[in-house]
Scaffold this active site. Structure first.
Site, mmCIF file in Angstrom:
data_model
loop_
_atom_site.group_PDB
_atom_site.id
_atom_site.type_symbol
_atom_site.label_atom_id
_atom_site.label_comp_id
_atom_site.label_asym_id
_atom_site.label_seq_id
_atom_site.Cartn_x
_atom_site.Cartn_y
_atom_site.Cartn_z
ATOM 1 C CB CYS A 1 47.439 58.083 40.166
ATOM 2 S SG CYS A 1 48.348 59.637 40.296
ATOM 3 C CD GLU B 1 45.024 57.786 36.175
ATOM 4 O OE1 GLU B 1 44.746 58.782 35.490
ATOM 5 O OE2 GLU B 1 45.264 57.849 37.395
ATOM 6 C CB CYS C 1 49.521 62.512 36.684
ATOM 7 S SG CYS C 1 50.198 61.052 37.506
ATOM 8 C CB CYS D 1 49.622 57.613 35.374
ATOM 9 S SG CYS D 1 48.977 57.617 37.065
#
Length: 110
Positions: free
Chosen positions: A56, A58, A88, A91
């Protein structure tokens, strides 16, 4: 929205360029920015793979921050197209493990 959030959104937009890296990997559809306690902004983009080994945006931004020697986050924002996106579960779990005693103080733009 304050100036710092706008700077973070601009930083994420600057690296968000959706592209096909290979037949199996795309990158940049989502970008993120994290603001550290020192005031530095780090960015990252998502990397999507056909074998689920992607990451991801992040987490990529957080790993960029860690690579550069920082580990205290104040704010997180992720963007996909023109939308602000929530992090998500993976994260959010990383944020909790990174700052276990005070992860609830991390601001996330929703």
């Amino acid at each position: 929205m304050d100036k710092t959030w706008l700077e973070m959104i601009d930083a994420a937009r600057a690296v968000r360029h959706d592209r096909q890296v290979s037949a199996y990997i795309s990158a940049g559809g989502v970008a993120a920015a994290v603001l550290t306690e020192s005031g530095q902004i780090y960015t990252g983009v998502c990397v999507d793979t056909s074998c689920t080994l992607g990451i991801c945006a992040e987490r990529n931004a957080i790993f960029n921050m860690l690579t550069r020697g920082e580990h205290r986050i104040r704010r997180v924002v992720a963007i996909g197209g023109k939308k602000i996106l929530p992090p998500c579960g993976a994260c959010r779990e990383l944020l909790a493990q990174l700052m276990p005693d005070d992860f609830a103080e991390i601001e996330i733009l929703m």
